[in-house]
Write a protein that holds these residues in place. Sequence first.
Motif, PDB file in Angstrom:
ATOM      1  N   GLY A   1     -25.744 -20.764   9.291  1.00 58.95           N
ATOM      2  CA  GLY A   1     -25.669 -20.270   7.924  1.00 58.95           C
ATOM      3  C   GLY A   1     -27.013 -20.038   7.285  1.00 58.95           C
TER       4      GLY A   1
ATOM      5  N   ILE B   1     -13.355 -19.954  14.491  1.00 55.90           N
ATOM      6  CA  ILE B   1     -12.184 -20.504  13.809  1.00 55.90           C
ATOM      7  C   ILE B   1     -11.755 -21.809  14.479  1.00 55.90           C
ATOM      8  CG2 ILE B   1      -9.750 -20.111  13.260  1.00 55.90           C
ATOM      9  CD1 ILE B   1     -10.399 -17.114  13.113  1.00 55.90           C
TER      10      ILE B   1
ATOM     11  N   ARG C   1     -14.065 -24.522  13.698  1.00 59.13           N
ATOM     12  CA  ARG C   1     -14.142 -24.686  12.249  1.00 59.13           C
ATOM     13  C   ARG C   1     -15.557 -24.444  11.719  1.00 59.13           C
ATOM     14  NH1 ARG C   1     -10.356 -30.119  11.326  1.00 59.13           N
ATOM     15  NH2 ARG C   1      -8.459 -29.239  12.280  1.00 59.13           N
ATOM     16  N   VAL C   2     -16.157 -23.388  12.225  1.00 58.16           N
ATOM     17  CA  VAL C   2     -17.472 -22.969  11.738  1.00 58.16           C
ATOM     18  C   VAL C   2     -17.253 -22.037  10.552  1.00 58.16           C
ATOM     19  CG1 VAL C   2     -19.603 -21.743  12.276  1.00 58.16           C
ATOM     20  CG2 VAL C   2     -18.511 -23.181  14.021  1.00 58.16           C
ATOM     21  N   VAL C   3     -17.703 -22.455   9.399  1.00 56.29           N
ATOM     22  CA  VAL C   3     -17.498 -21.667   8.181  1.00 56.29           C
ATOM     23  C   VAL C   3     -18.699 -20.747   7.977  1.00 56.29           C
ATOM     24  CG1 VAL C   3     -17.107 -21.734   5.702  1.00 56.29           C
ATOM     25  CG2 VAL C   3     -16.165 -23.540   7.165  1.00 56.29           C
ATOM     26  N   PRO C   4     -18.503 -19.434   8.034  1.00 54.05           N
ATOM     27  CA  PRO C   4     -19.627 -18.511   7.845  1.00 54.05           C
ATOM     28  C   PRO C   4     -20.086 -18.472   6.392  1.00 54.05           C
ATOM     29  CG  PRO C   4     -17.568 -17.288   8.023  1.00 54.05           C
ATOM     30  CD  PRO C   4     -17.226 -18.732   8.296  1.00 54.05           C
ATOM     31  N   THR C   5     -21.356 -18.148   6.203  1.00 55.66           N
ATOM     32  CA  THR C   5     -21.911 -17.972   4.864  1.00 55.66           C
ATOM     33  C   THR C   5     -22.335 -16.522   4.698  1.00 55.66           C
ATOM     34  OG1 THR C   5     -24.215 -18.436   5.479  1.00 55.66           O
ATOM     35  CG2 THR C   5     -22.799 -20.335   5.017  1.00 55.66           C
TER      36      THR C   5
END
Length: 266
Positions: free
Chosen positions: A229, A132, A135-139
């Motif tokens: 990802g 968080i 700012r790592v956006v999971p897929t």
Amino acid sequence: MRYLTRFFKDLSKYSTYVVCSAKAKLAADVAGSRLNWVWWVLEPLCMMLVYTFVFGVIFTGREENFPLFIFIGLTLWNFFSGNVKVSVRIIRRSKSVITRIYVPKLMLNITQLLVSGFKMLISFGIIIIMMIFFRVVPTVNILWLIPVMLLLVMLSFGVMCFFMHFGVYVTDLVNATDIILKLIFYMTGIFFDITLRVGKSYPELAVVLSKVNPMAFILTSARTALLGGGMPDLLCLGIWFVIALLIDIFGIILVYKNENSYAKAI
């Protein structure tokens, strides 16, 4: 097959013992400490900060989200190496128990896996917070972490069985284990991306390090699922699942065939 059947029967029969024993070990780990379980958070965080400074600042690590990259590697490596180290002495350290009552020796390893697994869950909580922060956006590919972690547990258990058995008879195995694990540690890519650092100059060596070394493959696959990802190499994942399963089977057979002689040997 009879040994595998016996293993699953013992796992069901002694499940209460395993859980209670794991809770007792976790409580003993923080006994007398004012910070109690907070140490399970501080220790991996401090190690991550130290390695981030050394390899990220001094040796200019180029991997994206470098602190998170290192923390994932340390979390999975500590689970594997910690379990293997404990397994070498686990029979001798449990002498007061196994010489008085019968406990399937494999349950000692299961207990240790639960203890290490609980601590690893705390580290994964930190990983989520760090994702968080960075700012790592999971897929959806993060779900591949499930079979990767299952492979890690299977591999750890199988290796623990062999080290537990030979640790009863070979006293010097403790020192040898430390040397072996240190060698694997630096070949596993805890602090660097094997493909990025090694692949440019030595592509063949990079393949060996990243796929033939199971821990390097597990770390790379976990990082890919969490940070990139992407999907792990499914063929390699399947191959290592088969190998880990075989290691587990032979380890279970080895321990069951010899467990009655452990008490006499120690």
